[in-house]
Scaffold this motif. Structure first.
Motif, PDB file in Angstrom:
ATOM      1  N   ARG A 142       0.856  -1.187   0.000  1.00  0.00           N
ATOM      2  CA  ARG A 142       0.000   0.000   0.000  1.00  0.00           C
ATOM      3  C   ARG A 142       0.895   1.241   0.000  1.00  0.00           C
ATOM      4  O   ARG A 142       1.818   1.366   0.821  1.00  0.00           O
ATOM      5  CB  ARG A 142      -0.885   0.009   1.249  1.00  0.00           C
ATOM      6  N   GLY A 143       0.555   2.154  -0.904  1.00  0.00           N
ATOM      7  CA  GLY A 143       1.374   3.368  -0.979  1.00  0.00           C
ATOM      8  C   GLY A 143       2.724   3.043  -1.592  1.00  0.00           C
ATOM      9  O   GLY A 143       2.838   2.184  -2.439  1.00  0.00           O
ATOM     10  N   GLY A 144       3.749   3.758  -1.141  1.00  0.00           N
ATOM     11  CA  GLY A 144       5.095   3.460  -1.625  1.00  0.00           C
ATOM     12  C   GLY A 144       5.601   4.418  -2.670  1.00  0.00           C
ATOM     13  O   GLY A 144       6.535   4.076  -3.401  1.00  0.00           O
ATOM     14  N   GLN A 145       4.987   5.610  -2.755  1.00  0.00           N
ATOM     15  CA  GLN A 145       5.550   6.639  -3.640  1.00  0.00           C
ATOM     16  C   GLN A 145       5.886   7.833  -2.764  1.00  0.00           C
ATOM     17  O   GLN A 145       5.000   8.565  -2.302  1.00  0.00           O
ATOM     18  CB  GLN A 145       4.516   7.053  -4.697  1.00  0.00           C
ATOM     19  N   PHE A 146       7.192   8.010  -2.509  1.00  0.00           N
ATOM     20  CA  PHE A 146       7.626   9.033  -1.566  1.00  0.00           C
ATOM     21  C   PHE A 146       7.748  10.409  -2.195  1.00  0.00           C
ATOM     22  O   PHE A 146       7.916  10.540  -3.411  1.00  0.00           O
ATOM     23  CB  PHE A 146       9.001   8.655  -0.980  1.00  0.00           C
ATOM     24  N   ASP A 147       7.711  11.413  -1.344  1.00  0.00           N
ATOM     25  CA  ASP A 147       7.911  12.802  -1.751  1.00  0.00           C
ATOM     26  C   ASP A 147       9.378  12.975  -2.176  1.00  0.00           C
ATOM     27  O   ASP A 147      10.298  12.848  -1.363  1.00  0.00           O
ATOM     28  CB  ASP A 147       7.574  13.704  -0.548  1.00  0.00           C
ATOM     29  N   VAL A 148       9.568  13.303  -3.496  1.00  0.00           N
ATOM     30  CA  VAL A 148      10.942  13.379  -3.989  1.00  0.00           C
ATOM     31  C   VAL A 148      11.695  14.618  -3.508  1.00  0.00           C
ATOM     32  O   VAL A 148      12.878  14.767  -3.764  1.00  0.00           O
ATOM     33  CB  VAL A 148      11.022  13.303  -5.533  1.00  0.00           C
ATOM     34  N   LYS A 149      10.964  15.483  -2.790  1.00  0.00           N
ATOM     35  CA  LYS A 149      11.670  16.609  -2.176  1.00  0.00           C
ATOM     36  C   LYS A 149      12.627  16.082  -1.098  1.00  0.00           C
ATOM     37  O   LYS A 149      13.604  16.717  -0.748  1.00  0.00           O
ATOM     38  CB  LYS A 149      10.643  17.568  -1.567  1.00  0.00           C
ATOM     39  N   TYR A 150      12.296  14.899  -0.578  1.00  0.00           N
ATOM     40  CA  TYR A 150      13.101  14.355   0.515  1.00  0.00           C
ATOM     41  C   TYR A 150      13.834  13.078   0.118  1.00  0.00           C
ATOM     42  O   TYR A 150      14.970  12.866   0.503  1.00  0.00           O
ATOM     43  CB  TYR A 150      12.205  14.074   1.737  1.00  0.00           C
ATOM     44  N   VAL A 151      13.146  12.233  -0.642  1.00  0.00           N
ATOM     45  CA  VAL A 151      13.740  10.935  -0.980  1.00  0.00           C
ATOM     46  C   VAL A 151      14.468  11.016  -2.313  1.00  0.00           C
ATOM     47  O   VAL A 151      13.873  11.302  -3.345  1.00  0.00           O
ATOM     48  CB  VAL A 151      12.667   9.824  -1.024  1.00  0.00           C
ATOM     49  N   LEU A 152      15.743  10.768  -2.281  1.00  0.00           N
ATOM     50  CA  LEU A 152      16.586  10.877  -3.474  1.00  0.00           C
ATOM     51  C   LEU A 152      16.601   9.586  -4.288  1.00  0.00           C
ATOM     52  O   LEU A 152      16.696   9.632  -5.516  1.00  0.00           O
ATOM     53  CB  LEU A 152      18.028  11.222  -3.061  1.00  0.00           C
ATOM     54  N   SER A 153      16.576   8.443  -3.613  1.00  0.00           N
ATOM     55  CA  SER A 153      16.607   7.155  -4.326  1.00  0.00           C
ATOM     56  C   SER A 153      16.015   6.055  -3.450  1.00  0.00           C
ATOM     57  O   SER A 153      15.984   6.178  -2.228  1.00  0.00           O
ATOM     58  CB  SER A 153      18.034   6.800  -4.729  1.00  0.00           C
ATOM     59  N   SER A 154      15.559   5.006  -4.140  1.00  0.00           N
ATOM     60  CA  SER A 154      14.951   3.862  -3.450  1.00  0.00           C
ATOM     61  C   SER A 154      15.591   2.578  -3.933  1.00  0.00           C
ATOM     62  O   SER A 154      15.910   2.443  -5.115  1.00  0.00           O
ATOM     63  CB  SER A 154      13.444   3.809  -3.760  1.00  0.00           C
ATOM     64  N   ARG A 155      15.728   1.643  -3.015  1.00  0.00           N
ATOM     65  CA  ARG A 155      16.491   0.432  -3.349  1.00  0.00           C
ATOM     66  C   ARG A 155      16.032  -0.748  -2.495  1.00  0.00           C
ATOM     67  O   ARG A 155      15.711  -0.581  -1.316  1.00  0.00           O
ATOM     68  CB  ARG A 155      17.959   0.738  -3.064  1.00  0.00           C
ATOM     69  N   VAL A 156      15.966  -1.920  -3.108  1.00  0.00           N
ATOM     70  CA  VAL A 156      15.705  -3.149  -2.358  1.00  0.00           C
ATOM     71  C   VAL A 156      16.756  -4.168  -2.756  1.00  0.00           C
ATOM     72  O   VAL A 156      16.994  -4.364  -3.949  1.00  0.00           O
ATOM     73  CB  VAL A 156      14.304  -3.733  -2.655  1.00  0.00           C
ATOM     74  N   ARG A 157      17.376  -4.812  -1.776  1.00  0.00           N
ATOM     75  CA  ARG A 157      18.353  -5.842  -2.100  1.00  0.00           C
ATOM     76  C   ARG A 157      18.095  -7.108  -1.292  1.00  0.00           C
ATOM     77  O   ARG A 157      17.533  -7.062  -0.204  1.00  0.00           O
ATOM     78  CB  ARG A 157      19.790  -5.354  -1.902  1.00  0.00           C
ATOM     79  N   THR A 158      18.517  -8.211  -1.853  1.00  0.00           N
ATOM     80  CA  THR A 158      18.553  -9.455  -1.104  1.00  0.00           C
ATOM     81  C   THR A 158      19.654 -10.331  -1.679  1.00  0.00           C
ATOM     82  O   THR A 158      20.425  -9.892  -2.528  1.00  0.00           O
ATOM     83  CB  THR A 158      17.210 -10.200  -1.144  1.00  0.00           C
ATOM     84  N   GLY A 159      19.736 -11.556  -1.172  1.00  0.00           N
ATOM     85  CA  GLY A 159      20.711 -12.489  -1.708  1.00  0.00           C
ATOM     86  C   GLY A 159      20.025 -13.825  -1.970  1.00  0.00           C
ATOM     87  O   GLY A 159      18.955 -14.099  -1.412  1.00  0.00           O
ATOM     88  N   ARG A 160      20.642 -14.616  -2.819  1.00  0.00           N
ATOM     89  CA  ARG A 160      20.137 -15.968  -3.051  1.00  0.00           C
ATOM     90  C   ARG A 160      21.332 -16.906  -3.215  1.00  0.00           C
ATOM     91  O   ARG A 160      22.347 -16.534  -3.821  1.00  0.00           O
ATOM     92  CB  ARG A 160      19.279 -16.050  -4.324  1.00  0.00           C
ATOM     93  N   SER A 161      21.192 -18.113  -2.656  1.00  0.00           N
ATOM     94  CA  SER A 161      22.261 -19.113  -2.761  1.00  0.00           C
ATOM     95  C   SER A 161      21.771 -20.286  -3.581  1.00  0.00           C
ATOM     96  O   SER A 161      20.600 -20.659  -3.494  1.00  0.00           O
ATOM     97  CB  SER A 161      22.651 -19.614  -1.369  1.00  0.00           C
ATOM     98  N   ILE A 162      22.637 -20.872  -4.344  1.00  0.00           N
ATOM     99  CA  ILE A 162      22.300 -22.012  -5.192  1.00  0.00           C
ATOM    100  C   ILE A 162      22.520 -23.300  -4.406  1.00  0.00           C
ATOM    101  O   ILE A 162      23.641 -23.603  -3.967  1.00  0.00           O
ATOM    102  CB  ILE A 162      23.178 -22.051  -6.459  1.00  0.00           C
ATOM    103  N   ARG A 163      21.433 -24.027  -4.203  1.00  0.00           N
ATOM    104  CA  ARG A 163      21.514 -25.269  -3.423  1.00  0.00           C
ATOM    105  C   ARG A 163      22.451 -26.272  -4.070  1.00  0.00           C
ATOM    106  O   ARG A 163      22.428 -26.465  -5.279  1.00  0.00           O
ATOM    107  CB  ARG A 163      20.113 -25.851  -3.287  1.00  0.00           C
ATOM    108  N   GLY A 164      23.285 -26.908  -3.233  1.00  0.00           N
ATOM    109  CA  GLY A 164      24.185 -27.950  -3.724  1.00  0.00           C
ATOM    110  C   GLY A 164      25.611 -27.460  -3.933  1.00  0.00           C
ATOM    111  O   GLY A 164      26.508 -28.258  -4.175  1.00  0.00           O
TER     112      GLY A 164
END
Lengths: 444, 381
Positions: A178-200
């Motif tokens: 829900r929502g998720g569009q920030f005021d660009v007067k304050y927010v310069l950039s947005s980022r999501v990171r994670t990792g994944r490992s290959i089984r075996g």
């Protein structure tokens, strides 16, 4: 087989017998793990699903715990126990002489040992800004074989989450946001990171050169199948030319050989830059690091405040990559207690860090700022990353938690939290007072 | 990595081609010698303590080159490494030590009365004189591979042995982890304190693990004889003093070393030594004598002379910055020492330094007066 297991746990057999048995068992257990990711078994995997994989691992647990290949030990555990008196990390807080003695002779089927897992914590007593974890996993089985120490560390690091009796929710359905569009007067950039490992395949602290190269091959093979706005290109660190390197630096995409002793002491920088590389889509909004601190690090980012779109792309990209590797008979390391399995215990569960670079000139100077962040389950970092302090008024604000809540929940927490921070900043601009919000509960 | 080679079993599931390191951008001795065929032949082997081929070469894989010197690119984890992996290490030793063959024998000579002269190097030019070597204790794994228990046992044994020294060699041990602030500052001021290695050459081989556990510095009350415990080798033994009396430095060096060896023997521990490789140390570059005898000497004019490098080469000497192997010279002051370690005895090497430095000073004085030095060019030793 069963009687050998019983013998093994009761007596320490003679060198030769133990060596033969262990060698055989190492071969057996390893090939069992490989069967799970073998291309030939793809049909069976999709039929029975994740549930029986967990069962399979449980069945194998006995073998893992006793599957010690020959461990050269001339001195008793008490002579080998590390000196942790000046240490302040999660491993040091929980590794008692008794736990050490219990685990120090065990190895995972791949041959990873307790001493290897804790080396980084022994070599690095503390960190100026954060309480570090102090240990890593060399493979998926590390979390099982050394559960006695890992579970305590996980509990401390993840706010009391107990892997023995709790389940971790995975949710990559971005439509729930829900929502998720920030005021660009304050927010310069947005980022999501994670990792994944290959089984075996073993993780970066322990992998052989061949395994690391295999991770690279599997991942870039899958990434080559991405289409549309996700279509992109791989840049191998060993083969990249000067121009490509400069472009990647300018885009802030290039990662370099780790200098942090937390990582180098764990053996993650071995054989650099062999089999390391960066993949990104043509639009430069979806990025995958190969063989840095994890098998893969997946990053979705863009300038501005459209976190919702960033997360949508994140989920879509991740799910596509997973589908593509499964077509070839591979899968990600995951189980229902620990979620996605990554090298550092701090990244278990979602492995997710969703964050913004946000300017908060007034709020950041308010003495209530740390408490507000804390109650919102957010953390601040400098814009250079975890080992930096903030410069000026721009902060990297992201979720504190990784395990025990789903991806959707964590991203929603960041969205709601950052909105609150921006409201506070606006209030202070208008000369109004702000309130410390009530603390959010963990483990929804 | 210590504690067995269970990891080596994992590698054996992959083919040799899949595991072979990428050495295309490398320039060290290991990269010059290692081939896919040799890798295939040796990769299944291990020493009795579990040191493997990949353990030997990891530092060379991780460090393609060095700006000032051609690095060795491999280390030993125990005494047996030099035997089990001799097909890799013999050619490296041959290349690094001036053609020393696998069948050659190394002579040890620690009799200081065999040194001629050396007590009168001009103190207007020679600021200090120093001789160092290393020693490894039989039965214990070396710094890249030892466990915490082993390292602590080496420390305990060393402290006991050094504690028995008397006379002008009597001294005190300072464990790195127990040192007070005052002691630490004093050791820094004396230029005695060694710190956790920062060189990636050492870090990549695992020598800095568990720092500062079981590391320490022992020195005599006169501060002229110093022993480092568990840094790059089990023991590094250093004799040094200000000025140009290399003979006195070498005397004390030999006396001290001989006494220490005797004390260790009394406790049932010999030093690692054999008649082919001499004293066995962690880095193949330090085999034989492990000896580096050197001076800090002012050569502002000679160092700018176009034949300076050639002169050093002929005298079998090498130059370093006064900060050590990874530094450049500052202000015309150089660290000049013997280039060789293996195939010459201790006395022969110190003699080369004494005679060589004498000549360098003569040439420096000539150049100061604007005179020529071509007639003084030495022949190749």
């Amino acid at each position: 087989m069963k009687s050998w297991l019983k013998d093994e746990s009761q007596t320490r057999s003679t060198f030769i017998w133990r060596d033969l048995v262990c060698f055989y068992r190492v071969q057996m257990a390893s090939s069992f793990a490989r069967i799970l990711s073998s291309k030939r078994k793809v049909g069976i995997l999709s039929l029975v699903g994740a549930g029986s994989l967990t069962v399979g691992f449980f069945l194998n647990r006995e073998q893992h715990v006793n599957a010690g290949a020959h461990v050269r030990r001339i001195y008793p555990a008490s002579a080998e126990y590390p000196d942790l008196r000046k240490h302040n990390n999660c491993m040091a807080s929980h590794l008692t002489p008794a736990v050490y003695a219990k685990l120090c002779d065990k190895t995972t089927p791949n041959g990873y040992t307790l001493d290897l897992a804790i080396q980084t914590g022994v070599d690095n007593p503390g960190h100026p800004f954060i309480k570090t974890v102090g240990m890593v996993a060399g493979d998926e089985e590390s979390y099982e074989v050394f559960a006695d120490i890992f579970n305590s560390v996980i509990k401390e690091r993840h706010n009391g989450y107990d892997p023995c009796n709790m389940k971790h929710p995975t949710d990559l359905d971005s439509s729930k946001i829900r929502g998720g569009q920030f005021d660009v007067k304050y927010v310069l950039s947005s980022r999501v990171r994670t990792g994944r490992s290959i089984r075996g395949l073993s993780l970066p602290p322990a992998c052989t050169r061949a395994e690391r190269r295999e991770v690279e091959r599997v991942v870039i093979d899958a990434l080559a199948g991405l289409k549309g706005d996700l279509a992109g290109k791989y840049y191998s660190l060993t083969l990249m030319n000067e121009q490509e390197q400069q472009q990647l630096i300018d885009d802030h995409f290039l990662f370099d050989k780790p200098v942090s002793p937390l990582l180098t002491c764990a053996g993650m920088a071995r054989d650099w830059p062999d089999a390391r590389g960066i993949w990104h889509n043509n639009e430069k909004t979806f990025l995958v690091w190969v063989n840095e601190e994890d098998h893969t690090r997946v990053i979705s980012m863009e300038k501005g405040g459209n976190m919702k779109r960033v997360f949508e792309r994140f989920c879509k990209g991740l799910q596509e990559v997973e589908r593509l590797i499964q077509e070839k008979g591979w899968e990600f390391m995951w189980n229902e207690h620990l979620g996605y399995i990554l090298t550092c215990p701090s990244n278990l569960g979602t492995g997710l860090r969703a964050g913004v670079h946000v300017t908060l000139p007034r709020l950041s100077k308010d003495p209530r700022f740390p408490k507000i962040l804390d109650n919102l389950r957010l953390q601040k970092r400098g814009t250079g990353g975890v080992d930096t302090a903030a410069v000026g008024n721009t902060f990297d604000i992201s979720n504190l938690d990784r395990l025990g809540q789903s991806e959707v929940q964590l991203v929603q927490t960041v969205i709601d939290g950052v909105n609150y921070l921006i409201e506070c900043e606006k209030k202070l601009e208008r000369g109004q007072d702000i309130k410390i919000p009530a603390p959010i509960s963990q483990f929804k | 990595m210590p504690f067995g080679n269970s990891h080596n079993q994992l590698k054996m599931k992959f083919s040799s081609e899949q595991e072979y390191p990428d050495l295309s951008k490398h320039n060290n001795h290991m990269a010059k010698v290692l081939t896919p065929a040799l890798y295939e032949k040796l990769r299944s082997k291990q020493t009795p303590s579990g040191f493997t081929l990949d353990d030997v070469i990891q530092t060379g894989v991780d460090n393609p080159g060095h700006p000032f010197i051609m690095t060795v690119g491999c280390v030993a984890g125990d005494e047996e490494t030099y035997e089990v992996f001799k097909e890799l290490l013999d050619p490296i030793i041959q290349d690094r030590h001036g053609g020393y063959k696998p069948t050659d024998k190394h002579k040890t000579d620690l009799n200081p009365s065999n040194l001629k002269g050396g007590d009168d190097l001009d103190a207007n030019y020679v600021l200090s004189s120093r001789v160092r070597t290393g020693r490894s204790i039989c039965g214990f794994c070396l710094p890249p591979h030892c466990s915490r228990g082993e390292r602590r046992a080496v420390e305990k044994l060393s402290v006991e042995a050094l504690g028995a020294l008397t006379g002008d060699l009597k001294g005190k041990y300072y464990a790195l982890k127990n040192m007070t602030e005052a002691e630490q500052q004093q050791l820094i001021d004396d230029h005695f304190l060694f710190d956790k290695p920062v060189s990636p050459l050492l870090l990549a081989s695992g020598m800095a693990r568990d720092w500062p556990d079981a590391r320490g510095i022992w020195h005599n009350d006169n501060k002229t004889f110093l022993v480092w415990v568990n840094e790059e080798d089990h023991l590094r033994v250093i004799s040094m003093q200000k000025g140009g009396n290399m003979k006195e430095v070498f005397n004390r060096f030999c006396t001290g070393l001989t006494k220490i060896e005797e004390l260790f023997k009394n406790k049932g521990h010999a030093f690692m030594w054999n008649e082919h490789l001499g004293y066995v140390l962690t880095c193949p570059s330090n085999l034989g004598t492990g000896l580096r005898a050197g001076v800090h000497v002012k050569l502002p004019n000679l160092s700018k002379y176009r034949q300076f490098e050639e002169i050093l080469k002929r005298l079998r000497l090498q130059k370093r910055g006064t900060g050590g192997v990874d530094t450049a010279a500052v202000g015309g002051v150089f660290d000049i020492s013997n280039a060789d370690r293996l195939g010459f005895s201790e006395v022969e090497l110190v003699q080369m330094v004494v005679d060589g430095v004498k000549l360098l000073i003569v040439m420096e004085k000539r150049l100061e007066k604007g005179q020529a030095v071509e007639d003084l060019m030495p022949a190749q030793k």
